[in-house]
Scaffold this active site. Structure first.
Site, short mmCIF file in Angstrom:
data_model
loop_
_atom_site.label_atom_id
_atom_site.label_comp_id
_atom_site.label_asym_id
_atom_site.label_seq_id
_atom_site.Cartn_x
_atom_site.Cartn_y
_atom_site.Cartn_z
N CYS A 1 42.07 -20.57 67.75
CA CYS A 1 41.29 -20.64 65.84
C CYS A 1 42.36 -19.65 64.75
CB CYS A 1 39.75 -20.45 65.66
SG CYS A 1 38.79 -21.78 66.21
N HIS B 1 39.69 -19.49 57.88
CA HIS B 1 39.35 -20.63 58.84
C HIS B 1 38.52 -21.68 58.45
CE1 HIS B 1 39.52 -22.71 62.88
NE2 HIS B 1 38.61 -21.86 62.80
N ASN C 1 36.70 -28.61 61.52
CA ASN C 1 38.21 -27.39 62.23
C ASN C 1 39.07 -28.36 62.74
OD1 ASN C 1 38.44 -25.71 63.63
ND2 ASN C 1 36.79 -25.07 64.41
O1 UT7 Z 1 36.22 -22.03 64.95
C1 UT7 Z 1 35.62 -20.96 66.39
C2 UT7 Z 1 34.51 -21.03 65.55
N1 UT7 Z 1 33.32 -21.62 65.81
C3 UT7 Z 1 32.42 -21.66 65.25
O2 UT7 Z 1 32.39 -20.17 64.55
C4 UT7 Z 1 30.87 -22.31 65.47
C5 UT7 Z 1 30.03 -21.60 64.74
N2 UT7 Z 1 29.16 -21.68 65.81
C6 UT7 Z 1 28.24 -23.04 64.99
O3 UT7 Z 1 28.66 -23.80 63.83
C7 UT7 Z 1 26.89 -23.64 64.89
O4 UT7 Z 1 26.37 -23.14 65.89
C8 UT7 Z 1 27.17 -25.20 65.41
C9 UT7 Z 1 27.42 -25.85 64.39
C10 UT7 Z 1 27.56 -25.33 66.62
C11 UT7 Z 1 25.96 -25.77 65.95
O5 UT7 Z 1 24.35 -25.31 64.88
P1 UT7 Z 1 23.42 -24.58 65.20
O6 UT7 Z 1 22.59 -24.34 64.19
O7 UT7 Z 1 24.14 -23.08 65.78
O8 UT7 Z 1 22.39 -25.70 66.05
P2 UT7 Z 1 21.81 -25.69 67.63
O9 UT7 Z 1 23.28 -25.82 69.12
O10 UT7 Z 1 21.44 -24.30 68.03
O11 UT7 Z 1 21.33 -27.34 67.65
C12 UT7 Z 1 20.20 -27.33 67.13
C13 UT7 Z 1 19.87 -28.29 67.97
C14 UT7 Z 1 19.50 -28.39 69.88
O12 UT7 Z 1 18.64 -29.43 69.92
P3 UT7 Z 1 16.89 -29.01 70.10
O13 UT7 Z 1 17.29 -27.79 71.73
O14 UT7 Z 1 16.50 -27.44 69.44
O15 UT7 Z 1 16.45 -29.79 70.16
C15 UT7 Z 1 21.02 -29.69 69.28
O16 UT7 Z 1 20.92 -30.10 70.57
O17 UT7 Z 1 20.82 -29.42 67.41
C16 UT7 Z 1 21.20 -30.41 68.07
N3 UT7 Z 1 22.78 -30.60 68.00
C17 UT7 Z 1 22.48 -31.92 67.99
N4 UT7 Z 1 21.91 -32.35 66.74
C18 UT7 Z 1 21.96 -33.65 66.22
C19 UT7 Z 1 23.38 -29.99 68.39
N5 UT7 Z 1 24.43 -31.13 67.84
C20 UT7 Z 1 23.84 -32.06 67.16
C21 UT7 Z 1 24.42 -32.86 66.81
N6 UT7 Z 1 23.91 -34.36 66.04
N7 UT7 Z 1 25.95 -33.28 67.12
#
Ligand code: UT7
Length: 337
Positions: free
Chosen positions: A115, A264, A294
């Site tokens: 990134c 970014h 992204n």
């Molecule tokens: O560019 C490089 C740098 N990258 C970044 O900066 C990314 C940084 N991180 C993020 O943007 C966020 O952490 C994400 C968008 C990747 C994820 O968001 P989050 O709010 O951190 O969600 P999470 O990973 O904690 O997941 C929450 C819930 C989980 O379910 P449970 O365990 O709470 O039942 C996941 O399984 O959401 C579920 N989940 C989804 N549900 C529907 C994960 N992905 C999805 C999805 N659709 N695509």
């Protein structure tokens, strides 16, 4: 001493638009979750069998940038190509771009900083220009993510975020004291290398042995991108403001005078968080993650190109570009257009 100015910009994205609803047809996800957590509405995907490579995307963006600079491929002295999705494990995309464009046998350097790749490449171009080594450096960020994403529910935490595309700039030497790159910074923290990574192919896994083994032991986590989302998010929202403040330190410029911050495009929530931390108005921040997701190394040059086309900045305006991502790596480029 010479200064580095951007004389040409270009971007290219594939025509195939993949909406959140399209993704919901192949994995357990939904538009609401994706928009709420990331801001993304759609992205561009070449798909797994398009035959179009990362260097092809980069070539299209580079051709536009060179044309906009009023130059030809023969005027380019050096190539910097940033990508995490190269055509081959080796050689890198830089040499393929040199061939595709018909440049002379100039140097072509590949940047492996995910990134932050474009920011790293632009900083490097700036150092070459200031040293007097080169006059026109082509800097490209391009990604073909869709060929290698896990499009099943197992991969949804990563796959809904990434998109394909390319952006390019021509960085040229200038005697104009009042425009060009003012400061750059680059950082890394390898302690967290595995928090956002694709491990395969790589020497740590044994690579060819593992591939050839009967019933090999590769797991989906090793083949597909792995991201510890929450962990990456927390580091991103700390490192972004830190790097921006560092860019302004000793620059003689002040953040209030920033015309446009081009982050970014990792996650709209990260950009909004950083905007609040720095006290920037909406018109001072450019976001297009809604349309493209992204695109890692391509995200800043695509955003720069679109922002310029929309007239969001003019000659003399102060612009800051900042990235954070896998590595971890992060950095900024502060410049006067
Ligand atoms: O560019 C490089 C740098 N990258 C970044 O900066 C990314 C940084 N991180 C993020 O943007 C966020 O952490 C994400 C968008 C990747 C994820 O968001 P989050 O709010 O951190 O969600 P999470 O990973 O904690 O997941 C929450 C819930 C989980 O379910 P449970 O365990 O709470 O039942 C996941 O399984 O959401 C579920 N989940 C989804 N549900 C529907 C994960 N992905 C999805 C999805 N659709 N695509």
């Amino acid at each position: 001493m010479k200064k580095s100015i951007i004389t040409g910009i270009g971007h290219y994205v594939p025509g195939n638009i993949v909406s959140n609803d399209d993704l919901a047809k192949v994995m357990d996800t939904n538009d609401e979750w994706i928009q709420e957590r990331t801001g993304i509405k759609e992205r561009r995907h070449l798909g797994k069998h398009s035959g179009v490579t990362t260097s092809d995307l980069g070539t299209k963006a580079a051709e536009i940038a060179i044309r906009n600079a009023g130059l030809t491929a023969k005027d380019i002295d050096f190539i910097l190509f940033a990508t995490l999705s190269p055509d081959y494990y080796f050689p890198g995309c830089g040499v393929l771009l040199q061939k595709n464009l018909g440049c002379d046998t100039i140097g072509a350097l590949d940047v492996r900083n995910q990134c932050s790749g474009f920011v790293y490449a632009l900083s490097t171009a700036d150092a070459y220009i200031r040293s007097g080594m080169y006059k026109n450096v082509l800097v490209v960020g391009a990604e073909n993510h869709s060929f290698g994403l896990d499009m099943s529910t197992r991969g949804r935490g990563v796959s809904v975020i990434f998109g394909d595309g390319a952006g390019a700039v021509v960085v040229s030497a200038s005697d104009d004291e009042n425009s060009g790159i003012i400061s750059t910074n680059m950082h890394s923290e390898g302690e967290f290398a595995e928090e956002l990574a694709v491990q395969f192919p790589g020497t740590k896994l044994g690579w060819s042995d593992v591939m050839l083994e009967e019933g090999n032991t590769l797991t989906p986590e090793q083949i597909y991108p792995y991201m510890n989302g929450n962990f990456v998010f927390k580091h991103a929202v700390t490192r972004f403001p830190e790097s921006i403040r560092e860019a302004f330190e000793n620059s003689g410029e002040s953040i209030e005078d920033l015309k446009l911050f081009i982050p970014h495009q990792a996650n709209l929530r990260i950009s909004q968080f950083v905007q609040r931390q720095l006290g920037l108005r909406d018109d001072q921040v450019f976001n297009n993650i809604q349309k493209y997701g992204n695109t890692t190394a391509a995200s800043i040059p695509i955003a720069l190109s679109e922002a310029y086309a929309e007239g969001r900045f003019q000659k003399g305006d102060l612009i800051c570009m900042t990235a954070f991502g896998s590595g971890f790596t992060w950095g900024s480029v502060l410049m006067r257009w």
